[in-house]
Structure formats: C-alpha cells, structure tokens
Design a protein around this motif. Structure first.
Motif, mmCIF file in Angstrom:
data_model
loop_
_atom_site.group_PDB
_atom_site.id
_atom_site.type_symbol
_atom_site.label_atom_id
_atom_site.label_comp_id
_atom_site.label_asym_id
_atom_site.label_seq_id
_atom_site.Cartn_x
_atom_site.Cartn_y
_atom_site.Cartn_z
ATOM 1 N N SER A 1 0.838 -1.199 0.000
ATOM 2 C CA SER A 1 0.000 0.000 0.000
ATOM 3 C C SER A 1 0.873 1.250 0.000
ATOM 4 N N LYS A 2 0.414 2.280 -0.691
ATOM 5 C CA LYS A 2 1.162 3.523 -0.762
ATOM 6 C C LYS A 2 1.059 4.287 0.550
ATOM 7 N N ILE A 3 2.191 4.915 0.929
ATOM 8 C CA ILE A 3 2.202 5.792 2.102
ATOM 9 C C ILE A 3 2.709 7.160 1.636
ATOM 10 N N PRO A 4 1.815 8.089 1.303
ATOM 11 C CA PRO A 4 2.276 9.435 0.944
ATOM 12 C C PRO A 4 2.657 10.213 2.203
ATOM 13 N N VAL A 5 3.804 10.859 2.156
ATOM 14 C CA VAL A 5 4.287 11.615 3.314
ATOM 15 C C VAL A 5 4.460 13.079 2.909
ATOM 16 N N ARG A 6 3.734 13.972 3.531
ATOM 17 C CA ARG A 6 3.826 15.398 3.249
ATOM 18 C C ARG A 6 5.054 15.986 3.931
ATOM 19 N N LEU A 7 5.753 16.883 3.239
ATOM 20 C CA LEU A 7 7.003 17.457 3.742
ATOM 21 C C LEU A 7 7.001 18.965 3.596
ATOM 22 N N GLN A 8 7.855 19.589 4.367
ATOM 23 C CA GLN A 8 8.211 20.995 4.180
ATOM 24 C C GLN A 8 9.728 21.029 4.022
ATOM 25 N N PRO A 9 10.226 20.774 2.813
ATOM 26 C CA PRO A 9 11.673 20.623 2.636
ATOM 27 C C PRO A 9 12.447 21.896 2.945
ATOM 28 N N ARG A 10 13.628 21.709 3.497
ATOM 29 C CA ARG A 10 14.539 22.838 3.719
ATOM 30 C C ARG A 10 15.117 23.340 2.402
ATOM 31 N N LEU A 11 15.229 22.426 1.423
ATOM 32 C CA LEU A 11 15.875 22.759 0.157
ATOM 33 C C LEU A 11 15.229 21.934 -0.946
ATOM 34 N N ILE A 12 14.978 22.567 -2.093
ATOM 35 C CA ILE A 12 14.469 21.887 -3.284
ATOM 36 C C ILE A 12 15.468 22.116 -4.415
ATOM 37 N N VAL A 13 15.913 21.028 -5.076
ATOM 38 C CA VAL A 13 16.889 21.138 -6.159
ATOM 39 C C VAL A 13 16.407 20.308 -7.348
ATOM 40 N N ASN A 14 16.941 20.623 -8.532
ATOM 41 C CA ASN A 14 16.549 19.883 -9.731
ATOM 42 C C ASN A 14 17.697 19.057 -10.308
ATOM 43 N N LEU A 15 18.796 18.957 -9.576
ATOM 44 C CA LEU A 15 19.947 18.163 -10.029
ATOM 45 C C LEU A 15 20.347 17.186 -8.933
ATOM 46 N N ALA A 16 20.586 15.939 -9.314
ATOM 47 C CA ALA A 16 20.986 14.937 -8.337
ATOM 48 C C ALA A 16 22.295 15.303 -7.627
ATOM 49 N N PRO A 17 23.332 15.765 -8.356
ATOM 50 C CA PRO A 17 24.569 16.135 -7.652
ATOM 51 C C PRO A 17 24.354 17.224 -6.602
ATOM 52 N N ALA A 18 23.425 18.146 -6.868
ATOM 53 C CA ALA A 18 23.142 19.195 -5.882
ATOM 54 C C ALA A 18 22.500 18.598 -4.642
ATOM 55 N N ALA A 19 21.604 17.639 -4.823
ATOM 56 C CA ALA A 19 20.989 16.974 -3.677
ATOM 57 C C ALA A 19 22.021 16.189 -2.880
#
Length: 347
Positions: free
Chosen positions: A208-226
């Motif tokens: 079963s799916k478990i969606p988890v809501r977050l308030q991220p400190r940082l959002i990035v669009n590149l894997a190396p940045a993450a």
C-alpha cells in the motif's frame, strides 16, 4: 535534383533544424534546398514543413513522410554497407540518447570505447532528462529508466534501479534515524524534483502507498546538488539508487527506510524493430549489453543496497576492458524472449 537527394535534404532539414544547416551538409545553396522541398511538396500534393523566421517543424504529413524517407534511406545505407563493407565493421551515423547522469556515469565511457572500436561509425550522443520519440526525432537507440507498454519499439532489458532515501552519517548521529516514513515530518529534507514531488514523498508498506507530506529545507533539480546538500548535513533526500552508489560505497551516504521502498524500476535499451537488422544498431547493442548487465549499480534487486565497488572510475575501466576484448567478428543475432520484447515506452 534526383528524388533520393531531395529526400536526404528533407531529412537533413528536420534533423539539423534549419534550411541553412541542410545546405551546409550537402554543399548546396539555400535556394537549392528550398527547391528540393518545393519539388517534394508539389509531387506529393501536401505541405511537409511549417516554417517561421525562427524555426522549422514537420506537419502531420511531414512526420509520416519523414518516417518513410528514413526507412528508405536506411535501407539503402544498409544494403550498401553489406555489399561494400565487412558486416563486422558497420558504417553510418548512430544517434543515441540516455538520461544525463546515467549517461555521464555509465553510457558515455561505452560510447567512447565503441567509437574507438568502430572507426566507420559516427556517433551522435545526446544526454537529456526527457523521453525522446525515436522515429520523430531520428533516434536509433535510447536508454530509458521506467516501465514500458506495448508497441513497435524493441527493448533489451539491462537491469533495474530503485528510488531510495539517503542521509549522511553525521546527520543521523545528530538527529537520529527515522524508523518509519512518517517520522520524516520531524526531520530536515532535501527534495530532488527529478525523483520525488517536492512536498510529498511516496513510500510503500504491505503493498500500500504511504504518501508523506514534507516541508523541505531545500528543493533542487539536479541529483549532484541533492547529494552535495545531504553530505553537508542539510537533510535527508531521495535519489535513484545508481545516482548515490559512489557515495554509498565511500560511506558518505547511508540508505535508510529500506523496507518502505517501492519495487525496482527497469532500465531498458530501446530501438525500433525495423532497424533491428541494422549493423550499426546491432553492433552497439551487442557491444554494451553485457557490460551494463554486469554493472552492480544497474542490478538493484529488492532488499539489496546498490553501491559496492560501483564507481565512475570502475565504469571507465570496464568500458576500456570491454573495448579490448570485444569480438572482432560480429554475427547476426536473434534476441530471445528473455532479452527483449515488443513494447511501447511510457516515458
């Protein structure tokens, strides 16, 4: 201008993106290129190209005719190469696409080795994080991550990857390790938009799916940045397993919440069936398949952490070894049902 050359000019306009680029390829004037298109459109009684001052694109009739032209021209090229050259030494231009990071880590070294091995093949390697339409965009081979549907596309399974959650040892020492996905609400998170939704991560428990809501400190669009942010202790992130394999192997990142991961996602090599007998495509498929299937980063079975000795340096060394030991005489190959299936890409 003969009909075949008009077809070649038409294909070149769309593959290179402009009339001037097509004129440069064949050493023709722009007026001659325009006359070739006008001749085709007059003979067919249909408009093939929609032109503006900044762009050129095919009409619906142009898309269908482009496919027909490529089939014919590919057939002529293949016939000539079989007669004029050793089948073990393919000729022509091979266009390949792959996701950016997957391409950088694992595909580019093999492309380099292939180019050195087959001097008569020119390779156009395009690394981008979007699905390509093989026929419409003139792509011979595409490496794809994702589930596929039925179609005329031919696929060779290379392996699989998983969406995993990672933290740094220092972060876990300071904040503790979450034991359940819902514990992430009390943690700092770094959302990588290439894998997860910025404000909602998906996990699975008892199918079963478990969606988890977050308030991220940082959002990035590149894997190396993450990866950089997680190593610096900014928070926890989600990545595809191969993207973090080197950092896991070095101990800089730790996979967490393993029992709540989704099922693995397949990695496939795609090409269109009508080109399945093309020597340039067959040679590339045979050249890379064994090596990629042997890559631990692309064999991410359920419950197994990817990584190990999988590093970019190892990938380059493996490509070099493969180039040295690759067979000197390619034989035509029939793919078994274990190797491939007629499918439609969902990406």
């Amino acid at each position: 201008m003969d009909r075949l050359r008009e077809m070649e000019v038409f294909v070149a306009i769309l593959e290179r993106g402009s009339f001037s680029a097509a004129s440069d390829k064949f050493g023709l004037s722009r007026a001659a290129v325009s006359r070739a298109v006008n001749s085709l459109e007059t003979r067919l009684g249909a408009q093939l190209l929609a032109r503006t001052t900044r762009s050129v694109r095919p009409t619906d009739a142009g898309v269908a005719y482009l496919d027909a032209c490529r089939k014919l021209l590919d057939g002529i090229t293949d016939a000539e190469s079989h007669i004029a050259a050793d089948p073990a030494n393919p000729v022509g231009t091979l266009t390949i696409t792959a996701p950016v990071q997957l391409g950088q880590l694992f595909i580019a070294p093999l492309v380099n080795a292939y180019t050195l091995r087959y001097a008569e093949v020119s390779v156009n390697a395009v690394y981008l994080d979007r699905p390509t339409r093989l026929l419409e965009e003139g792509v011979d081979i595409a490496i794809r991550i994702g589930h596929l549907e039925d179609s005329s596309t031919f696929a060779v399974r290379l392996g699989s990857v998983r969406r995993q959650t990672f933290a740094s040892p220092a972060y876990l020492a300071e904040y503790g390790e979450p034991m359940h996905p819902r514990d992430l609400a009390a943690h700092h998170c770094v959302s990588f938009t290439g894998v997860s939704q910025p404000h909602e991560w998906m996990f699975y428990e008892n199918n079963s799916k478990i969606p988890v809501r977050l308030q991220p400190r940082l959002i990035v669009n590149l894997a190396p940045a993450a990866i950089s942010a997680v190593q610096d202790g900014v928070g926890i992130t989600q990545l595809l397993s191969y993207q973090a394999a080197a950092e896991v192997a070095c101990g800089n990142l730790v996979p967490i919440l393993r029992q709540y991961e989704p099922e693995s996602t397949p990695v496939n090599l795609l090409h269109v069936e009508r080109r399945g007998t093309s020597s340039k495509i067959r040679s590339f498929v045979e050249f890379v398949t064994e090596t990629l299937r042997g890559n631990a980063c692309l064999q991410c079975a359920s419950g197994v952490t990817s990584g190990g000795e999988c590093t970019q340096r190892e990938s380059h060394r493996e490509a070099a070894r493969h180039a040295e030991t690759h067979t000197q005489h390619l034989q035509p190959r029939s793919y078994s049902s274990d190797d491939s299936a007629a499918i439609r890409s969902s990406r």
